[in-house]
Design an enzyme around this catalytic site. Structure first.
Site, PDB file in Angstrom:
ATOM      1  N   HIS A   1       0.808  -1.071   0.132  1.00  6.72           N
ATOM      2  CA  HIS A   1       0.069  -0.122   0.121  1.00  6.72           C
ATOM      3  C   HIS A   1       0.921   1.488  -0.077  1.00  6.72           C
ATOM      4  O   HIS A   1       2.049   0.991   0.292  1.00  6.72           O
ATOM      5  CB  HIS A   1      -1.075  -0.155   1.148  1.00  6.72           C
ATOM      6  CG  HIS A   1      -0.292   0.007   2.495  1.00  6.72           C
ATOM      7  ND1 HIS A   1      -1.044  -0.831   3.537  1.00  6.72           N
ATOM      8  CD2 HIS A   1       0.775   0.434   3.007  1.00  6.72           C
ATOM      9  CE1 HIS A   1      -0.101  -0.814   4.579  1.00  6.72           C
ATOM     10  NE2 HIS A   1       0.858  -0.037   4.371  1.00  6.72           N
TER      11      HIS A   1
ATOM     12  N   HIS B   1       2.752   0.411  -9.873  1.00  3.35           N
ATOM     13  CA  HIS B   1       1.169   0.717  -9.444  1.00  3.35           C
ATOM     14  C   HIS B   1       1.288   1.636  -8.099  1.00  3.35           C
ATOM     15  O   HIS B   1       0.972   2.625  -7.954  1.00  3.35           O
ATOM     16  CB  HIS B   1       0.555  -0.694  -8.773  1.00  3.35           C
ATOM     17  CG  HIS B   1      -0.755  -0.449  -8.487  1.00  3.35           C
ATOM     18  ND1 HIS B   1      -1.994  -0.581  -8.943  1.00  3.35           N
ATOM     19  CD2 HIS B   1      -1.127  -0.338  -7.247  1.00  3.35           C
ATOM     20  CE1 HIS B   1      -2.951  -0.275  -8.280  1.00  3.35           C
ATOM     21  NE2 HIS B   1      -2.489   0.010  -7.126  1.00  3.35           N
ATOM     22  N   GLU B   2       2.121   1.147  -6.841  1.00  4.09           N
ATOM     23  CA  GLU B   2       2.177   1.904  -5.859  1.00  4.09           C
ATOM     24  C   GLU B   2       2.818   3.128  -5.967  1.00  4.09           C
ATOM     25  O   GLU B   2       2.438   4.284  -5.267  1.00  4.09           O
ATOM     26  CB  GLU B   2       2.924   1.084  -4.645  1.00  4.09           C
ATOM     27  CG  GLU B   2       2.381  -0.210  -4.375  1.00  4.09           C
ATOM     28  CD  GLU B   2       0.991  -0.296  -3.846  1.00  4.09           C
ATOM     29  OE1 GLU B   2       0.462   0.735  -3.195  1.00  4.09           O
ATOM     30  OE2 GLU B   2       0.232  -1.092  -4.036  1.00  4.09           O
TER      31      GLU B   2
ATOM     32  N   HIS C   1       0.408   5.625  -6.834  1.00  7.61           N
ATOM     33  CA  HIS C   1      -0.146   6.418  -5.603  1.00  7.61           C
ATOM     34  C   HIS C   1       0.266   7.421  -4.928  1.00  7.61           C
ATOM     35  O   HIS C   1      -0.044   8.183  -4.730  1.00  7.61           O
ATOM     36  CB  HIS C   1      -0.652   5.353  -4.477  1.00  7.61           C
ATOM     37  CG  HIS C   1      -1.766   4.396  -4.603  1.00  7.61           C
ATOM     38  ND1 HIS C   1      -2.956   4.554  -5.396  1.00  7.61           N
ATOM     39  CD2 HIS C   1      -1.695   2.661  -4.811  1.00  7.61           C
ATOM     40  CE1 HIS C   1      -3.838   3.532  -5.539  1.00  7.61           C
ATOM     41  NE2 HIS C   1      -2.949   2.390  -5.297  1.00  7.61           N
TER      42      HIS C   1
ATOM     43  N   HIS D   1      -7.097   4.439  -7.713  1.00  8.23           N
ATOM     44  CA  HIS D   1      -7.467   3.087  -8.627  1.00  8.23           C
ATOM     45  C   HIS D   1      -8.121   3.580  -9.716  1.00  8.23           C
ATOM     46  O   HIS D   1      -9.095   4.420  -9.594  1.00  8.23           O
ATOM     47  CB  HIS D   1      -8.235   2.161  -7.681  1.00  8.23           C
ATOM     48  CG  HIS D   1      -7.154   1.344  -6.707  1.00  8.23           C
ATOM     49  ND1 HIS D   1      -7.486   0.893  -5.670  1.00  8.23           N
ATOM     50  CD2 HIS D   1      -5.699   1.391  -6.918  1.00  8.23           C
ATOM     51  CE1 HIS D   1      -6.394   0.287  -5.174  1.00  8.23           C
ATOM     52  NE2 HIS D   1      -5.558   0.644  -5.684  1.00  8.23           N
TER      53      HIS D   1
ATOM     54  N   ASP E   1     -14.222 -14.339 -37.549  1.00  9.73           N
ATOM     55  CA  ASP E   1     -13.536 -13.976 -36.244  1.00  9.73           C
ATOM     56  C   ASP E   1     -14.124 -14.646 -35.262  1.00  9.73           C
ATOM     57  O   ASP E   1     -13.581 -15.340 -34.530  1.00  9.73           O
ATOM     58  CB  ASP E   1     -13.822 -12.363 -36.144  1.00  9.73           C
ATOM     59  CG  ASP E   1     -12.985 -11.585 -37.004  1.00  9.73           C
ATOM     60  OD1 ASP E   1     -11.753 -11.900 -37.584  1.00  9.73           O
ATOM     61  OD2 ASP E   1     -13.194 -10.406 -36.987  1.00  9.73           O
TER      62      ASP E   1
HETATM   63 ZN    ZN Z   1      -3.378   0.719  -5.461  1.00  7.65          ZN
END
Ligand code: ZN
Ligand code: CA
Length: 500
Positions: free
Chosen positions: A199, A234-235, A238, A244, A448
């Site tokens: 986190h 990803h972190e 933040h 998100h 397809d």
């Molecule tokens: Zn996150």
């Protein structure tokens, strides 16, 4: 949780409350799942929704306002509304029930931050040069490798946004990166292996901008365990102020998903969001002109084509690249989700064909010479297998589309100009193929995708769907391939104003 939640709560009050755009479903319409969730699953779901969707059970007094005996307890406490919110975020049919697949998504490893906080536009560093420091490092993997991974993770962001990062070894830094086990004095203890992987804190003083990794995870530099680079990017997002994203192709999507051999890249969505906060990097044009950030396919793109289309119980599934859309007859929203979020580590991306064998309750996926058979969420034993096991000659190395007929219990495979008929009861392929132009006049080849829907065969080729009447043996109408995905005018406008 306290500190993290406190900071998020304050932010929420300053900025705006989380979006709850879902009208209360009439409690009378809700049905109990056939085999309800176990007590353990119910507890897990409540904890998950408290943590990631700000669920707070309604008080006794509030509950009394909905004293209808038909209303089940989970609707009275507000749990089902939160389940719906979670399902919409993750592209699941929003029925508000703790279905098996909803629980499976809840059990996926993920980031520890909430999915419903809106940070607003203003939570960002006011400077463009940031420092970071690695502290409390006591893993068995070499520190030099970890440092290299973090440098690479920062670089992905600085390649696109006007922001720079410098590592410091001693002095105070804006972003302090640590590996912690269990309780680590920030009110948000880690949970051992799996579950929450890491986190981070939004930009700010003190703990603001800091990033914590769960030291109990099996961190790796490849596809085993959890890839440290994927989680770090990803972190760090933040730490830069990004929330998100519900776009399953985005790095800022909350669930861990990394199974590709492709080089890790920020998605178009991530790039737009970080550039909105910090402006465009001066290197952006030179780096990305040739190879722009990948866009998640858009269901309203008039040029959209599909890899495969299949029924699955009441739903229609439309497959494209790593993604699928799920059209459920009861729900207006057609959510996009990763194939891997429903069938992790089993079903590949970029599929050739998919069909559902209703009688045997199986769904079958084709890619190249291999096929995978699953019962609900689980791969059958012995799969994937080679398509020659179905009776195809060895010169056939892939199929274009598969069409299953429930009542007749056979499946037609489309391969180039030809089609092959497979008897599901006897498990035998007809000795020789037929020409598509003879069996299905008016259908383009190679196809397809193909699916039976509302009594008509829908054949897909490029951005067009051909609806074939089996009795008349002809195409009775054509349309856009994405006609069934409910593209509203407003959706289109949104895309246009997003600045293509
Ligand atoms: Zn996150
Ligand atoms: Ca964990």
């Amino acid at each position: 949780m306290k500190m993290l939640w406190l900071s998020l709560l304050t932010l929420m009050m300053q900025v705006q409350s989380p979006v709850t755009a879902f009208p209360l479903q009439s409690p009378h319409l809700t049905t109990q799942p056939h085999a309800g969730p176990t007590e353990a699953d119910q507890e897990l779901a409540e904890a998950y929704l408290r943590h990631f969707y700000a669920y707070q059970p309604r008080s006794e007094r509030q509950k009394r306002t909905v004293e209808d005996p038909d209303v089940n307890a989970d609707w009275r406490t507000g749990l089902c509304e939160k389940v719906k919110e979670m399902q919409l975020f993750h592209g699941l049919p929003p029925n508000g029930e703790l279905t098996q697949e909803t629980l499976a998504v809840m059990k996926r490893p993920r980031c520890g931050l909430s999915d419903v906080e809106r940070f607003g536009d203003t939570i960002r560093w006011k400077k463009s040069s940031l420092s970071y420091r690695i502290s409390g490092y006591n893993l068995s993997i070499p520190a030099s490798k970890v440092h290299r991974v973090f440098r690479a993770a920062w670089k992905l962001w600085s390649n696109v946004a006007r922001v720079k990062f410098r590592k410091r070894s001693r002095r105070e830094a804006d972003v302090v990166i640590s590996f912690y086990r269990g309780e680590h004095k920030d009110g948000s203890p880690f949970d051992g292996r799996g579950g929450i992987l890491a986190h981070a804190y939004l930009p700010g003083f003190g703990i603001g901008g800091d990033v914590h990794f769960d030291a109990d995870e099996d961190w790796s530099f490849n596809t085993t365990g959890f890839n440290l680079l994927v989680v770090a990017v990803h972190e760090f997002g933040h730490a830069l102020g990004l929330p998100h994203s519900p776009d399953p192709g985005a790095i800022m999507y909350p669930s861990y998903n990394f199974a590709s051999n492709n080089e890790l890249q920020l998605s178009f969505r991530d790039v737009k969001d970080v550039q909105h906060l910090y402006g465009v990097s001066p290197h952006f044009a030179s780096i990305f002109t040739k190879n722009p950030p990948p866009r998640t396919p858009d269901k309203c793109d008039p040029d959209l084509s599909f890899d495969a289309v299949s029924e699955l119980q009441q739903e229609l599934l439309f497959f494209k690249d790593r993604f699928m859309w799920r059209k459920h007859p009861q729900f207006e929203e057609t959510g996009i989700t990763l194939i891997s979020s429903l069938w992790p580590d089993t079903v590949p991306s970029y599929l050739d064909a998919v069909y559902e064998n209703v009688e045997k309750n199986l769904i079958v996926f084709f890619k190249g010479q291999q096929f995978w058979m699953l019962r609900q969420l689980n791969l059958e034993e012995g799969f994937p297998r080679n398509i020659s096991d179905l009776g195809f000659p060895s010169n056939i190395t892939s199929v274009d589309a598969a069409l299953h007929f429930r009542n007749e219990r056979y499946t037609v495979f489309f391969v180039g100009q030809e089609c092959w008929r497979y008897n599901e009861r006897q498990k035998t392929m007809e000795a020789s193929p037929a020409l598509i132009e003879q069996q299905w006049p008016g259908i383009p080849t190679p196809l397809d995708a193909a699916v039976v829907h509302e009594g008509l065969v829908h054949f897909f080729k490029g951005n067009i769907v051909y609806k074939f009447d089996l009795n008349a043996k002809r195409v009775i109408s054509t349309g856009h391939a994405n006609d069934l995905l409910d593209c509203k005018e407003t959706d289109n406008n949104e895309i246009l104003t997003e600045g293509r």
